[in-house]
Design an enzyme around this catalytic site. Structure first.
Site, PDB file in Angstrom:
ATOM      1  N   ARG A  71       1.990  14.120  -5.523  1.00 32.99           N
ATOM      2  CA  ARG A  71       2.262  13.476  -4.241  1.00 32.99           C
ATOM      3  C   ARG A  71       3.717  13.022  -4.154  1.00 32.99           C
ATOM      4  O   ARG A  71       4.365  13.172  -3.117  1.00 32.99           O
ATOM      5  CB  ARG A  71       1.340  12.264  -4.050  1.00 32.99           C
ATOM      6  N   HIS A 123       2.023  -1.325   0.925  1.00 29.02           N
ATOM      7  CA  HIS A 123       1.129  -0.511   0.096  1.00 29.02           C
ATOM      8  C   HIS A 123       1.829   0.017  -1.141  1.00 29.02           C
ATOM      9  O   HIS A 123       1.274   0.852  -1.860  1.00 29.02           O
ATOM     10  CB  HIS A 123       0.538   0.641   0.906  1.00 29.02           C
ATOM     11  N   CYS A 170       3.825   3.252 -21.447  1.00 28.24           N
ATOM     12  CA  CYS A 170       4.976   2.420 -21.801  1.00 28.24           C
ATOM     13  C   CYS A 170       4.673   0.927 -21.737  1.00 28.24           C
ATOM     14  O   CYS A 170       5.589   0.109 -21.648  1.00 28.24           O
ATOM     15  CB  CYS A 170       6.146   2.747 -20.874  1.00 28.24           C
ATOM     16  N   GLY A 212       2.688   4.924  14.748  1.00 25.39           N
ATOM     17  CA  GLY A 212       2.020   5.957  13.971  1.00 25.39           C
ATOM     18  C   GLY A 212       1.038   5.463  12.940  1.00 25.39           C
ATOM     19  O   GLY A 212       0.966   6.021  11.844  1.00 25.39           O
TER      20      GLY A 212
END
Length: 276
Positions: A71, A123, A170, A212
């Site tokens: 993504r 987000h 990590c 949107g």
């Protein structure tokens, strides 16, 4: 529209712009809830709503990371569009009176030139990671960029190699880091996702412009409902019917602009700059 903008300019308080997937779709970034959202692990196909959860990550962290790295590669291949750039221009004109709240994790607003201090990424951001547990002196998890050793180009079928796995594990004693995103089974907070700051901003806002977004997540719904209750001048830019267009159509203090972000956002910002 112009009467609402004039009303907003006569008031005190921030001008708040709330953006969702629609503004990024015009840069070629899919929502990942449609056909692009399916991801095959073994013999099973998973939807975005199934993979983008803390529960899925605890069961199969490597597979969830591979999906997010794919993504991220899609997001990084995209460029900011005219709507992103118009918001940058408006921020320069308005300064601290401007506030951008985005649901998008693609980082396009920041890459376009929006400043982090006036951009609430509610987000998260797909370019970053964090550890669940930090050392005792850390009040909150630190947000770090994904290491440079993780390629920006990530084909859909690519698996995580040993060297990349070491970079992602990590967090002490070889524990996995996690993408810095808000998952479907998690809640908003202030330190990571600016929940209280966003709510405080809409309580003081002189204008709310919704661009949107379908209204499917909690914090954006709170923002629009507070704006509607306060009768703050509000514009909703969306091609499709949504809970937000329905709210705006019932209010004399709001208007719906049926179309895309690139159709309307440059015109809105231009009108505000000319009148400011």
């Amino acid at each position: 529209m112009l009467a609402l903008l004039d009303d907003a300019l006569s008031r005190e308080g921030p001008m708040l712009f709330l953006t969702g997937a629609g503004i990024s779709a015009e840069s070629g970034i899919p929502t990942f809830r449609g056909p692009e959202g399916y991801w095959t692990i073994g013999s099973k196909n998973y939807r975005a709503e199934e993979l983008a959860t803390y529960e899925a990550f605890t069961r199969m962290p490597e597979e969830v990371w591979a999906w997010y790295l794919y993504r991220r590669s899609v997001c990084r291949a995209a460029s900011a569009n005219a709507a992103h750039l118009a918001l940058v221009e408006l921020e320069r004109a308005l300064g601290d009176r401007f506030l951008l709240i985005t649901q998008n994790v693609d980082g396009l607003h920041l890459r376009a030139g929006s400043t982090p201090a006036r951009t609430f990424q509610i987000h998260g951001n797909i370019d970053y990671l964090r550890c669940e547990d930090e050392s005792p002196e850390e009040l909150h998890p630190r947000i770090r960029e994904i290491p440079a050793g993780i390629s920006l180009e990530w084909p859909k079928t690519r698996r995580i190699a040993d060297a990349e796995r070491a970079l992602l594990q990590c967090c002490g004693r070889g524990r996995w880091s996690r993408p810095h995103v808000l998952w479907f089974d998690e809640s908003y907070d202030e330190p990571l996702f600016r929940f209280e700051s966003s709510m405080d901003a809409v309580r003081r806002a002189s204008l709310v412009v919704v661009i949107g977004t379908s209204g499917a997540t909690t914090l954006p719904s709170h923002i629009v409902n507070v704006a509607a209750h306060r009768r703050v001048p509000m514009l909703v830019v969306n091609q499709d019917e949504s809970p937000f267009t329905q709210i705006a159509e019932r209010l004399s203090s709001a208007a719906v602009l049926r179309g895309t972000a690139t159709q309307y956002v440059p015109a809105i910002t231009r009108a505000l700059i000319e009148r400011a």
